[in-house]
Design an enzyme around this catalytic site. Structure first.
Site, PDB file in Angstrom:
ATOM      1  N   ARG A 233      -6.274-116.581 -34.055  1.00 43.68           N
ATOM      2  CA  ARG A 233      -6.219-116.726 -35.501  1.00 43.68           C
ATOM      3  C   ARG A 233      -5.463-118.001 -35.832  1.00 43.68           C
ATOM      4  NH1 ARG A 233      -9.760-113.746 -35.294  1.00 43.68           N
ATOM      5  NH2 ARG A 233     -10.105-111.745 -36.358  1.00 43.68           N
ATOM      6  N   GLU A 262      -9.577-120.900 -43.290  1.00 44.10           N
ATOM      7  CA  GLU A 262     -10.961-121.088 -42.868  1.00 44.10           C
ATOM      8  C   GLU A 262     -11.870-120.822 -44.063  1.00 44.10           C
ATOM      9  OE1 GLU A 262     -11.926-118.630 -39.508  1.00 44.10           O
ATOM     10  OE2 GLU A 262     -10.369-119.506 -38.257  1.00 44.10           O
ATOM     11  N   HIS A 281     -14.953-121.218 -35.630  1.00 37.17           N
ATOM     12  CA  HIS A 281     -14.725-119.807 -35.288  1.00 37.17           C
ATOM     13  C   HIS A 281     -15.969-119.206 -34.624  1.00 37.17           C
ATOM     14  CE1 HIS A 281     -12.014-116.205 -36.572  1.00 37.17           C
ATOM     15  NE2 HIS A 281     -12.612-115.956 -35.413  1.00 37.17           N
TER      16      HIS A 281
END
Length: 322
Positions: A233, A262, A281
């Site tokens: 993360r 993000e 991601h």
């Protein structure tokens, strides 16, 4: 008798996989409802007892009979808050164990790109510049610190060890040292574990305990020229401090599959740094057949345990986040 409904929204659910899932649902007394992301509304979920896949957390509280949410992801930080559920008894499971190979290979790819200066050579290709850039580095003989040695970190550790690295592992709780780890540290020994490391890889879930586990202090303590990788993360790193460490040249590079926030804002300096590999991601990339099949295998096995009232795999303690 009231019908039991299982709704699935899973990437790359081929006809063969859908049929396998449908048969498993039928065998367990469920009617399967296959949904496509963005092509259904909350009304389609209202009669569901089980959800398989990554449904919008904001929709869950509107499903009165919901009893189990089985995410197709390993990370579940979006699903741990009590107030997103219709009642406190909803079971949450994840798909940990499915992503180790895909993400370990991503980490290895990014590590080699940075050690061998491939970002710089890519820029040379764009500019049609045929130029030798000088010294590169190798995984062989390097020290790699992996923070979080579960399925993902463990798979990366095995590959680094096989390539001749000294591997340090960092974990939350005491336990036996795996054979593919040379040195084992606890989380409170993180500063010691990262000292002198050529590569530091963060393979951590998003929890209160992992937020900003890497700050300016840890970045300054890292070996000059070291590479920092993050696939867990973005909140694990103080991103402003990271940018400063990269711009100053103290860090040799970073491989970031996750950022904070993000998507990464266009104005972030990370976009244009020549020593940064950015991906959106996607390191887990469930288009990999092995990953998708493992996610499906795990769910089908858990479904059988669920209907029999047996202990299930990968049950999340929502209070601690994993």
């Amino acid at each position: 008798m009231e019908k039991r409904i299982l709704a699935a929204q899973v990437a790359d659910l081929t006809p063969a996989r859908e049929e396998r899932l449908r048969q498993a649902a039928t065998d367990c007394g469920f009617t399967l409802k296959v949904l496509t992301k963005g092509q259904y509304d909350r009304a389609d979920l209202q009669d569901c007892e089980v959800l398989f896949g990554n449904f919008p957390p904001a929709d869950l509280k509107y499903i009165p009979n919901l009893k189990w949410v089985a995410t197709a992801s390993a990370g579940v930080d979006a699903y741990v808050a009590d107030d997103i559920y219709p009642h406190p008894g909803v079971i949450l499971t994840n798909s940990s164990g499915a992503y180790g190979i895909a993400i370990a290979e991503h980490l290895l790819t990014v590590t080699l790109m940075l050690l061998r200066r491939m970002r710089e050579y890519e820029e040379g290709q764009r500019q049609k510049r045929w130029k030798y850039l000088g010294k590169i580095r190798s995984v062989f003989g390097s020290t790699v610190t992996i923070v979080g040695i579960g399925n993902i970190g463990g798979n990366f550790a095995k590959r680094c060890k096989a390539m001749g690295a000294t591997v340090r592992g960092v974990k939350r709780t005491p336990g036996e040292k795996p054979e593919y780890i040379d040195e084992l540290y606890l989380t409170e020994e993180l500063d010691q574990a990262i000292q002198g490391a050529d590569v530091v890889a963060l393979c951590l879930p998003g929890t209160n305990q992992t937020q900003h586990i890497i700050t300016e202090k840890q970045l300054n303590a890292m070996k000059p020229g070291a590479i920092l990788l993050n696939i867990g993360r973005g909140t694990a790193i103080d991103q402003q401090a990271l940018c400063q460490a990269l711009e100053s040249g103290h860090l040799g590079g970073a491989g970031l599959d996750v950022t904070d926030p993000e998507p990464l804002p266009p104005e972030s300096p990370l976009w244009t740094m020549g020593n940064v590999v950015l991906t959106p991601h996607i390191s887990g990339n469930d288009s990999l057949d092995y990953t998708t099949e493992t996610i499906l295998d795990l769910f089908i096995e858990n479904l059988s345990h669920y209907v029999k009232g047996e202990p299930m795999h990968n049950v999340i303690d929502r209070k601690i986040g994993y």
